[in-house]
Motif scaffolding. Structure first.
Motif, mmCIF file in Angstrom:
data_model
loop_
_atom_site.group_PDB
_atom_site.id
_atom_site.type_symbol
_atom_site.label_atom_id
_atom_site.label_comp_id
_atom_site.label_asym_id
_atom_site.label_seq_id
_atom_site.Cartn_x
_atom_site.Cartn_y
_atom_site.Cartn_z
ATOM 1 N N LYS A 108 1.034 -1.364 0.082
ATOM 2 C CA LYS A 108 -0.228 0.022 0.029
ATOM 3 C C LYS A 108 0.853 1.300 -0.173
ATOM 4 O O LYS A 108 0.682 2.387 -0.501
ATOM 5 N N LEU B 292 1.035 4.162 -2.970
ATOM 6 C CA LEU B 292 0.937 5.637 -2.784
ATOM 7 C C LEU B 292 1.958 6.447 -2.955
ATOM 8 O O LEU B 292 1.821 7.813 -3.374
ATOM 9 N N ARG C 209 -8.272 0.263 -3.320
ATOM 10 C CA ARG C 209 -7.621 0.892 -2.269
ATOM 11 C C ARG C 209 -8.468 0.933 -1.069
ATOM 12 O O ARG C 209 -9.713 1.329 -1.003
ATOM 13 N N PRO D 199 -7.244 0.976 3.564
ATOM 14 C CA PRO D 199 -6.840 0.582 4.518
ATOM 15 C C PRO D 199 -6.318 -0.724 4.990
ATOM 16 O O PRO D 199 -7.428 -1.545 4.789
ATOM 17 N N LEU E 266 2.082 8.495 6.435
ATOM 18 C CA LEU E 266 1.305 7.604 5.687
ATOM 19 C C LEU E 266 0.799 6.252 6.186
ATOM 20 O O LEU E 266 -0.251 5.820 6.310
ATOM 21 N N ASP F 153 -1.273 7.163 9.569
ATOM 22 C CA ASP F 153 -2.771 7.602 9.312
ATOM 23 C C ASP F 153 -3.310 7.130 8.211
ATOM 24 O O ASP F 153 -4.852 7.082 8.218
ATOM 25 N N ARG F 154 -2.876 6.579 7.022
ATOM 26 C CA ARG F 154 -3.690 6.301 5.899
ATOM 27 C C ARG F 154 -3.811 4.710 5.615
ATOM 28 O O ARG F 154 -4.615 4.063 5.418
ATOM 29 N N PRO G 216 -4.183 2.705 9.985
ATOM 30 C CA PRO G 216 -4.528 3.331 11.334
ATOM 31 C C PRO G 216 -4.793 2.490 12.526
ATOM 32 O O PRO G 216 -4.904 2.643 13.717
#
Lengths: 272, 280
Positions: free
Chosen positions: B39, B43, B62, B64, B240, B243-244, B247
Motif C-alpha cells: 500500500k 501511494l 484502495r 486501509p 502515511l 494515518d492512511r 490506522p
C-alpha cells in the motif's frame, strides 16, 4: 427443473468413501452448513480435495472423517495452520497429499476435461516431487523442456456455498469466486448451499454475478448463515467470537470432540 | 532519543520493503508489514502498482489494512473482477511480486512453509506449500519477510523445499525463474551472490550489531567490507503508514506475543465492527 432439497436430504447425496471437493478459501465462504451435515450424517472415510482449506477441512479432520487429503494449504489465515490439521499431520491420522495451489487447480482441470494429467512447471526443484507420487517429472516432446505431469482428480461431489441461487441451480457469488466454478465443473455432482434461494428473475437482474451455471448443479439447499463463522461478502464478515470458540476447543482432541458433539454431530439440531 | 530513531521497527521494514515493488505489476503479501508495504509503494513510489489485498472481486482497489473487512472495503475503488485462472497467468507472465513469510530460509535461498522435521511425520506441521512451488519457478524473483530472525528461521538447509533456492535445480537449467531476491528480517536486509548462490548481508537495521546477526544465523553469511545501515523511513512514510495505510495498527501483529495479540484481536474485532458496520 427444481433442484431444491432440505439440509437433511444432503445425506442422501454423499456416501462414505466418496471424494469431495470443497469451495471457498481459508476463512472465506466455506460451506460449513453442508460440512456439518456430512458429519451429522455419519459419512466417513472421505477423500477431501481443497486448494485453500480452512475450518471446513479442519473440522472434517477433527471429526475423524478424512481418509485422504489433497491440499495446498490448510489454515486460518492470521490464525496459522488448522489445529486439527496440524495434529492429524503430526500424528499421521490420514493420508496427506500435498501440492501447490496451481498443482491442485491443474488436477481439477484435468478431471474436468476428462484427461489423465495436466502439464505444469510448478513443483520443479521442490520437495513436493519427493513426497507426492501424483506428480511425475517428464520431458516435453516439443523442445525437451522438463515439466511435471499432475494426475487428474475427478471428485464425486463438490460442496459450495454461495450468496444466492435459484431453484434451477444458478449460483451467484458477490465476493471472490475462488475456485468454486472449477470445483463444480470437475465434480460428478455439485451440492450448493445459498444464503437465500431467489427466483430466476432475480438472477437475471445481476447475471454477471453468476459463478455457477445450472448445468453443473445437482442440488440446491437454502442455508442462511451457511458459511458458519467464515465470511460471506457482502452478507457478513468472519465471526471472530465463534472463530475463537472453535480455536479454543481445537487445542486438544478431547475438547474438540465436545465441540463436534455440540455443533455438528448433535442429532437433528438444524433440521428444518 | 535522536531524531532518526523516532520510528518503529515496523515503519523501517514497511519502508524498505515498499522500495522493492517496481513497475506495473501486482503486489501480494503474506505478512502484515508487507501488506502495508504494498500500500505504501502504491501511494508513494509506484502509482502503477496493483494492490490485490481487497480480493479478486475488488481487483486493484484502495483501502486501509483491516483484518475482518478486507473483502468489504474495495467496492468503490475496484477496477475489475479477476479469476484465479487469470491470477496464475499474471504469475506465469512475471507480472506478480510477492513478499512471503517463511518459517525457514537457508543459505541458498530455499524456503519452507510446509513442515518442521521430516515431512511424513513432522515435529511441527505448518500450513502447506501453498503457492510457493508455483511462484518460485515462474516469478522474476522471490522475496521474503522473516519476522523472527533466529537460528530456527535462518537454517543451513530447510527441512522441506517449497521454494527453490540456488543449487542443482537451477544449475541444470531445470528451474530458470524465481531466483531468491531480497530477504528482510527484524535484524537486517540480505540478498544473494549469484556466483556462489549464498546469502549476503546487505545492511543492518538500526540498533543491530553484526555480532547479533551472526549469533542468530545458522550459517555463515557473505559479508561486505563495510556494512551500511538500512535506510530509515522518512517522516512522510511514517505519517502515511500511521494515518492512511494502517490506522488500526495491524502491522504490530506480526511480532506481537500471543497473550497480547489475543487482547489486541478482541479490541480490533470490536473496533472494526464499529467503524465498518455502516458500510456493510
Amino acid at each position: 427443473m427444481n433442484k431444491v432439497i432440505g439440509l437433511r436430504d444432503v445425506r442422501e447425496e454423499i456416501r462414505s468413501g466418496d471424494t469431495i471437493v470443497i469451495g471457498g478459501g481459508g476463512l472465506v465462504r466455506k460451506p460449513m452448513a453442508l460440512v456439518e451435515e456430512v458429519i451429522r450424517a455419519g459419512i466417513r472415510d472421505l477423500t477431501v480435495v481443497s486448494v485453500l482449506g480452512g475450518p471446513d477441512v479442519d473440522l472434517l479432520l477433527g471429526a475423524g472423517r478424512v481418509k485422504k487429503l489433497f491440499y495446498a494449504y490448510v489454515g486460518f489465515d492470521f490464525g496459522g495452520p488448522g489445529p486439527n490439521f496440524r495434529r492429524a499431520r503430526e500424528e499421521n491420522k490420514a493420508e496427506f497429499i500435498e501440492g501447490s495451489e496451481f498443482i491442485l487447480i491443474s488436477a481439477l482441470e484435468a478431471g474436468a476435461r476428462g484427461i489423465s494429467f495436466m502439464p505444469v512447471r510448478s513443483g520443479l526443484g521442490s520437495d513436493l516431487l519427493r513426497v507426492n507420487s501424483n506428480l511425475q517429472k517428464f520431458v516435453s516432446p516439443f523442445g525437451g523442456e522438463k515439466l511435471v505431469a499432475v494426475k487428474a482428480i475427478r471428485p464425486d461431489v463438490a460442496l459450495l456455498h454461495v450468496n444466492s441461487a435459484d431453484p434451477t441451480g444458478y449460483g451467484q457469488i458477490l465476493g471472490d469466486w475462488f475456485l468454486d466454478p472449477l470445483c463444480a465443473q470437475a465434480a460428478k455432482k455439485t451440492i450448493m448451499s445459498a444464503e437465500k434461494i431467489v427466483d430466476t428473475e432475480t438472477i437475471e437482474q445481476r447475471f454477471a454475478d453468476t459463478a455457477i451455471v445450472k448445468l453443473w448443479t445437482s442440488k440446491v439447499v437454502e442455508a442462511p448463515g451457511g458459511a458458519g463463522f467464515t465470511s460471506c461478502y457482502p452478507d457478513y464478515p468472519a465471526d471472530f467470537v465463534r472463530l475463537k470458540e472453535y480455536l479454543g476447543h481445537a487445542r486438544s482432541a478431547e475438547t474438540f470432540n465436545a465441540y463436534v458433539e455440540k455443533n455438528a454431530a448433535g442429532q437433528e439440531r438444524r433440521v428444518s | 532519543m535522536s531524531e532518526e530513531r523516532r520510528y518503529s521497527l515496523e515503519d523501517l521494514l514497511i519502508s524498505r520493503m515498499a522500495r522493492e515493488l517496481k513497475g506495473e505489476i501486482v503486489g501480494g503479501a503474506a505478512t502484515f508489514c508487507s501488506m502495508a508495504a504494498v500500500k505504501l509503494a502504491q501511494l508513494l513510489h509506484n502509482p502503477d502498482l496493483i494492490d490485490m489485498s481487497g480480493g479478486l472481486h475488488h481487483f486493484d482497489s484502495r483501502a486501509p489494512l483491516t483484518l475482518f473487512h478486507t473483502e468489504f472495503l474495495g467496492k468503490q475503488s475496484a477496477k475489475a473482477r479477476v479469476s484465479w485462472g487469470e491470477l496464475f497467468l499474471m504469475v506465469f507472465r512475471e507480472k506478480f511480486f510477492v513478499w512471503i513469510g517463511p518459517a525457514q530460509i537457508d543459505q541458498n535461498g530455499n524456503a519452507n512453509i510446509s513442515a518442521i522435521g521430516p515431512w511424513a511425520r513432522p515435529k511441527a506441521a505448518l500450513v502447506g506449500a501453498r503457492g510457493l512451488p508455483d511462484d518460485s519457478v515462474h516469478l522474476s524473483s522471490m522475496n521474503y519477510h522473516v519476522i523472527d530472525h533466529s537460528k530456527r528461521t535462518f537454517v543451513p538447509r530447510v527441512d522441506f523445499v517449497c521454494a527453490v533456492g540456488f543449487g542443482p535445480a537451477r544449475e541444470s537449467g531445470e528451474v530458470k525463474s524465481g531466483r531468491p531476491g531480497v530477504v528482510i528480517s527484524n535484524l537486517g536486509v540480505f540478498d544473494f551472490d549469484e556466483q556462489s548462490g549464498r546469502m549476503r548481508l546487505q545492511s543492518l537495521n538500526a540498533g543491530v550489531t553484526l555480532d547479533q546477526v551472526k549469533e542468530n544465523t545458522g550459517f555463515d553469511l557473505l559479508l561486505p567490507s563495510t556494512v551500511p545501515q538500512t535506510d530509515a523511513p522518512t517522516q512522510t512514510e511514517i505519517a502515511l503508514i500511521r494515518d492512511r495505510i494502517d490506522p488500526l495498527g495491524l502491522r504490530f501483529l506480526d511480532r506481537m506475543p500471543r497473550p497480547e495479540a489475543a487482547a489486541f484481536l478482541d479490541q480490533l474485532a470490536a473496533r472494526e465492527r464499529e467503524m465498518f458496520s455502516s458500510r456493510l
